[in-house]
Design a protein around this motif. Sequence first.
Motif, PDB file in Angstrom:
ATOM      1  N   TYR A 276       0.844  -1.185   0.000  1.00 36.01           N
ATOM      2  CA  TYR A 276       0.000   0.000   0.000  1.00 36.01           C
ATOM      3  C   TYR A 276       0.883   1.240   0.000  1.00 36.01           C
ATOM      4  O   TYR A 276       1.947   1.285   0.585  1.00 36.01           O
ATOM      5  CB  TYR A 276      -0.850   0.051   1.257  1.00 36.01           C
ATOM      6  CG  TYR A 276      -2.064  -0.817   1.258  1.00 36.01           C
ATOM      7  CD1 TYR A 276      -2.859  -0.846   2.386  1.00 36.01           C
ATOM      8  CD2 TYR A 276      -2.439  -1.594   0.171  1.00 36.01           C
ATOM      9  CE1 TYR A 276      -4.004  -1.640   2.439  1.00 36.01           C
ATOM     10  CE2 TYR A 276      -3.565  -2.379   0.214  1.00 36.01           C
ATOM     11  CZ  TYR A 276      -4.337  -2.400   1.341  1.00 36.01           C
ATOM     12  OH  TYR A 276      -5.450  -3.168   1.385  1.00 36.01           O
TER      13      TYR A 276
ATOM     14  N   THR B 132       0.558  10.843  -2.557  1.00 38.93           N
ATOM     15  CA  THR B 132       0.476  10.598  -1.123  1.00 38.93           C
ATOM     16  C   THR B 132       0.780  11.846  -0.318  1.00 38.93           C
ATOM     17  O   THR B 132       0.147  12.102   0.708  1.00 38.93           O
ATOM     18  CB  THR B 132       1.456   9.477  -0.726  1.00 38.93           C
ATOM     19  OG1 THR B 132       1.103   8.287  -1.427  1.00 38.93           O
ATOM     20  CG2 THR B 132       1.419   9.207   0.764  1.00 38.93           C
TER      21      THR B 132
ATOM     22  N   SER C  82      -3.181   5.244   1.713  1.00 42.78           N
ATOM     23  CA  SER C  82      -2.970   4.072   0.867  1.00 42.78           C
ATOM     24  C   SER C  82      -4.236   3.683   0.124  1.00 42.78           C
ATOM     25  O   SER C  82      -4.195   3.269  -1.038  1.00 42.78           O
ATOM     26  CB  SER C  82      -2.490   2.899   1.721  1.00 42.78           C
ATOM     27  OG  SER C  82      -3.411   2.635   2.771  1.00 42.78           O
TER      28      SER C  82
END
Length: 636
Positions: free
Chosen positions: A11, A186, A529
């Motif tokens: 992830y 992210t 994730s």
Amino acid sequence: MSLSRRAALVYAGAAAAFGLFPGAARAQIEGVAAAPEAGADPKAFGPERHGLSAFGELKYAPDFKHFDYVNPDAPKAGSFSQVPPTTSLNQSLTTFNTLNAYILKGDGAQGMGLTFDTLMARASDEPDALYGLVAKSVAVSGDGLAFLFKLRPEARFHDGSPLTADDVKWSFETLKAKGHPLVAQTIRDLEAVDIEAPDSVVLRLSKHRTRDLPLTLAALPIFSKAYYAKKSFDEATMEAPLGSGPYKVGRLAQGRFIEFERVPDYWAKDLPVNIGQNNFERVRFEFYRDRDVAFEAFKGKGYLFREEFTSRVWATGYDFPGVREGKVRRETLPDLTPSGAQGWYFNMRRKKFQDIRVRKALNLAFDFEWMNKNLMFDAYKRTWSVFQGAPEMMASGKPEGAELALLEPFRGKVPDEVFGDPVVPPVTDGSGQDRKLLREAIALLKDAGYAVKDGRATNAEGEALTIEFLEFDPGLDPHVSKYISSLKVLGIQANIRLVDAAQYQQRTNTFDYDVISRRMSGSETPGESLRQIYSSESADRPGSQNASGIANPAVDALVEKIVAAASRDELETACRALDRVLRALWTWIPAWNKGSHTLAYWDAYGHPTEKPRFARGAPEIWWWDEEKAAKAGVKA
């Protein structure tokens, strides 16, 4: 066999940055939480702390000497060699052509993370805890949107130059602008990196930031700004970048092997987070394009450590002289990490997979029971949940209470099965072609507009339903071939397309496939994730882990509930709701899992009696045993 060795992807977010490890007993020592502190001054920083976790829970006190799971007296000697066990970002299992493992271009070399330090380092016996490495302390503002890291003045790159706040700022800004899309996405809610002093840096986050973003940032590699002053960060290159970690790049042959040499004067070798770790003088990764050739190389001491992912080989292959003579050891260690969503993923960007009836029919034709008995020695259990191995996050029974409340706004917008018992894969009669299930599959295809003509399932436009399984390793060919024989009964023409690793990487980056096999391993504290794997915003982003191209408003909303969860109870409730919806969408064919590491190695190693709860432990905390090595006839 397992899919892990073939196409395992961790992830994104914190899990990718510092490893995968699910829950342990809740901590006793207070740390800095990644969530806002109720009632605190929004802009003022709280006290400096030695660690960081998602919910502020830490096991180790500020004066801890080393992690409990290490041998603090482990010798520094010898070598550790293996084939790559998993991949991340641009890495491949079978080759490499660049030492830049943090961009989209090229096939990145395994092990490059050994050469870079991070602000903080993970503890492998806690679900989501980090402790100071480059940063000696961290403090969080009352609103949870600013994190002040005080750096250790002794931090150094391998050339002796100091590692400063300026390097941290440049690294994070560069990764956000030019790093691999998974990294860039992210950390997109990192709004600013402010330098307070050469040894102090403040990370300022958006109010929309995820709970795990601070942990992700604290575990990102720190690069040398000076080194890249005359170099381009976003280019594939075989030049080893300047690092600051416990190892540096040593000998290598492109696409064949790469070694990492321990740095004897590593600046952080005596810090508590490093005691008893990084014990080998050399860590080496060997690359083979064929798994059978790789196994033969292991028998001949071509490399010394192997995690076995093929059940047939584990059951029948370890009867060679090294084993019989006691020179090769076999161990089965518990794997307590969530096995995650392992299986075959339909590319729903393609019209033929957009009808849920087609996807369900394809699931009905998959005979796990036959495969497990005839191909895998009954070594595996069926996977059915995207959070497999984390029971607190797996849907069970009918939704009620807080979970039902999360799902109610989507009634009528998601399959009705969401509000009943969770969907599970069909159980076959184990015959290899369960006629009852195949009849159900044919009925579903008929409802979806496919009629079998001249042995081929064809829709009203005359388009035949065909499927190509894209692979770079033939290890799953027996399983897929058996499945293809069942698809043929449905009138579906299917084939396996085997390509080299570079072409596979390029095609998966651009979603040029029908079906691919993949394992999405997870952590006990998922967050950002899940956006990478299941949200609409990642569905068409090159290099995304959203293999199926899921773009569903209910999934998006539930992912955001998980990201914003203020407690573990809220997190687990939202995960169960998401699991329920994803299972009802039939976007993949769940494969199998096992709760253990099956390890084989030439008996030259020592390791602690118990492995850390949330990691394999090798090579991080293993060590070279010279006496054993001599008896086994192997050299470092």
